[in-house]
Design a protein around this motif. Structure first.
Motif, PDB file in Angstrom:
ATOM      1  N   GLU A  86       0.827  -1.205   0.000  1.00  0.00           N
ATOM      2  CA  GLU A  86       0.000   0.000   0.000  1.00  0.00           C
ATOM      3  C   GLU A  86       0.861   1.254   0.000  1.00  0.00           C
ATOM      4  O   GLU A  86       0.564   2.240  -0.693  1.00  0.00           O
ATOM      5  CB  GLU A  86      -0.914  -0.006   1.226  1.00  0.00           C
ATOM      6  CG  GLU A  86      -1.948   1.091   1.247  1.00  0.00           C
ATOM      7  CD  GLU A  86      -3.035   0.917   0.207  1.00  0.00           C
ATOM      8  OE1 GLU A  86      -3.587   1.945  -0.244  1.00  0.00           O
ATOM      9  OE2 GLU A  86      -3.332  -0.231  -0.158  1.00  0.00           O
ATOM     10  N   ARG A 113       2.135   1.723  -3.504  1.00  0.00           N
ATOM     11  CA  ARG A 113       1.087   2.204  -4.411  1.00  0.00           C
ATOM     12  C   ARG A 113       0.804   3.685  -4.211  1.00  0.00           C
ATOM     13  O   ARG A 113       0.582   4.429  -5.173  1.00  0.00           O
ATOM     14  CB  ARG A 113      -0.193   1.404  -4.199  1.00  0.00           C
ATOM     15  CG  ARG A 113      -1.316   1.729  -5.183  1.00  0.00           C
ATOM     16  CD  ARG A 113      -2.577   0.969  -4.848  1.00  0.00           C
ATOM     17  NE  ARG A 113      -3.153   1.404  -3.594  1.00  0.00           N
ATOM     18  CZ  ARG A 113      -3.956   2.467  -3.467  1.00  0.00           C
ATOM     19  NH1 ARG A 113      -4.269   3.202  -4.530  1.00  0.00           N
ATOM     20  NH2 ARG A 113      -4.443   2.794  -2.288  1.00  0.00           N
ATOM     21  N   ARG A 140       4.156  -5.059  -5.072  1.00  0.00           N
ATOM     22  CA  ARG A 140       3.811  -3.639  -5.187  1.00  0.00           C
ATOM     23  C   ARG A 140       2.325  -3.391  -5.365  1.00  0.00           C
ATOM     24  O   ARG A 140       1.918  -2.285  -5.696  1.00  0.00           O
ATOM     25  CB  ARG A 140       4.579  -2.988  -6.339  1.00  0.00           C
ATOM     26  CG  ARG A 140       6.080  -3.117  -6.213  1.00  0.00           C
ATOM     27  CD  ARG A 140       6.802  -2.208  -7.174  1.00  0.00           C
ATOM     28  NE  ARG A 140       6.431  -2.470  -8.545  1.00  0.00           N
ATOM     29  CZ  ARG A 140       6.192  -1.533  -9.451  1.00  0.00           C
ATOM     30  NH1 ARG A 140       6.289  -0.266  -9.126  1.00  0.00           N
ATOM     31  NH2 ARG A 140       5.863  -1.848 -10.684  1.00  0.00           N
ATOM     32  N   SER A 141       1.491  -4.376  -5.156  1.00  0.00           N
ATOM     33  CA  SER A 141       0.044  -4.226  -5.289  1.00  0.00           C
ATOM     34  C   SER A 141      -0.626  -4.792  -4.049  1.00  0.00           C
ATOM     35  O   SER A 141      -0.441  -5.971  -3.732  1.00  0.00           O
ATOM     36  CB  SER A 141      -0.466  -4.966  -6.525  1.00  0.00           C
ATOM     37  OG  SER A 141      -1.880  -5.106  -6.494  1.00  0.00           O
ATOM     38  N   ARG A 194      -3.662  -5.642  -3.563  1.00  0.00           N
ATOM     39  CA  ARG A 194      -4.548  -6.752  -3.914  1.00  0.00           C
ATOM     40  C   ARG A 194      -3.749  -8.035  -4.132  1.00  0.00           C
ATOM     41  O   ARG A 194      -4.140  -9.111  -3.665  1.00  0.00           O
ATOM     42  CB  ARG A 194      -5.353  -6.402  -5.174  1.00  0.00           C
ATOM     43  CG  ARG A 194      -6.299  -7.508  -5.620  1.00  0.00           C
ATOM     44  CD  ARG A 194      -7.124  -7.069  -6.815  1.00  0.00           C
ATOM     45  NE  ARG A 194      -7.956  -5.921  -6.494  1.00  0.00           N
ATOM     46  CZ  ARG A 194      -8.766  -5.331  -7.377  1.00  0.00           C
ATOM     47  NH1 ARG A 194      -8.825  -5.779  -8.626  1.00  0.00           N
ATOM     48  NH2 ARG A 194      -9.513  -4.298  -7.021  1.00  0.00           N
ATOM     49  N   PRO A 213       5.603   4.287  -8.410  1.00  0.00           N
ATOM     50  CA  PRO A 213       4.349   3.791  -8.950  1.00  0.00           C
ATOM     51  C   PRO A 213       3.880   4.596 -10.154  1.00  0.00           C
ATOM     52  O   PRO A 213       4.244   5.728 -10.322  1.00  0.00           O
ATOM     53  CB  PRO A 213       3.384   3.960  -7.750  1.00  0.00           C
ATOM     54  CG  PRO A 213       3.979   5.061  -6.948  1.00  0.00           C
ATOM     55  CD  PRO A 213       5.455   4.916  -7.079  1.00  0.00           C
TER      56      PRO A 213
END
Length: 264
Positions: free
Chosen positions: A85, A88, A168-169, A171, A264
């Protein structure tokens, strides 16, 4: 101010940021804190009448060290989501523009995660005590066991940081972490001794680092089956060896990924 003192202050600021985030988002702690309660209710209470472990008088007493390690692993895995997070949102990129060492940022981050891990361990321990679990050894062995739990959680936290910086995500981290932790914690001796498992599964469970940590805890606290034949003198060093190897691998890799993570 010396460089070390400045780095320590930067680490404290980063750790404080993580703790303040936990205060503002208490829902993130709900699942890790509730998991040991729900699992103890399901396995230690509902199924205790049908689950029999040879050489163990109380299944909740045998189960508690395993659920403690499992709950700590799940809590430590949340670090991957938090780091992803930050990537991001561009926080990692902002930190790197400041004169702050990478080690100060990551050590501060993992320090705040360690506080979260200690909270989970406290809830899991209280749940076990209510269910009937007790430490049957002296205070020194009890303290050594809890230090081992925190060290295990800290090692998993660093591995999670590597995952968060790599994917890096948020989700992707939410999906990947359970995919790694579920087989690691369930294909182990958390719920049952490895000796009771099928012949093809037993070697995997015995080679699992989680099994080494859980076995060390049960031996230190007097919760291991009487006929296991193992001793704390052999189990504790094995668990520490696994954790030292994890930290020696994860810490340099996390620092490397932090410095190389693209914006990002």
């Amino acid at each position: 101010m010396s460089e070390f003192a400045a780095a320590a202050q930067d680490a404290w600021v980063t750790a404080r940021r993580g703790l303040l985030h936990d205060r503002r988002e208490p829902r993130l702690l709900a699942l890790p804190l509730l998991q040991p309660v729900l699992f103890m209710l399901l396995f230690g209470v509902v199924l205790s009448g049908v689950v029999k472990v040879p050489g163990v008088a109380s299944y909740p007493g045998f189960l508690t060290p395993g659920l403690l390690v499992q709950a700590v692993a799940v809590t430590a895995g949340l670090a991957a989501v938090g780091v992803a997070e930050d990537v991001r949102r561009g926080m990692v990129d902002r930190f790197r523009t400041l004169p702050v060492p990478a080690a100060a940022v990551l050590f501060g981050r993992t320090a705040s995660d360690l506080v979260r891990i200690a909270m989970t361990a406290g809830v899991a321990t209280a749940t076990g005590v209510i269910a009937g679990w007790r430490v049957h050894s002296g205070p020194a062995a009890a303290m050594a066991g809890f230090l081992l739990v925190l060290t295990f959680g800290y090692a998993v936290t660093w591995l999670s940081v590597v995952v968060g910086l790599s994917v890096r995500s948020p989700r992707a981290a939410r999906v990947l972490v359970p995919v790694c932790l579920v087989p690691l914690t369930f294909v182990s001796n958390v719920l049952a001794p490895s000796a009771t498992m099928p012949s093809w599964l037993r070697p995997l469970a015995e080679a699992n680092p989680v099994s080494a940590v859980v076995t060390a805890l049960r031996l230190l606290w007097g919760n291991e089956p009487a006929r296991s034949g193992a001793s704390p003198a052999s189990a504790y060093p094995l668990a520490l060896t696994w954790l030292a190897a994890a930290l020696l691998l994860a810490v340099p890799l996390a620092l490397h990924r932090y410095r190389r993570t693209p914006a990002p």
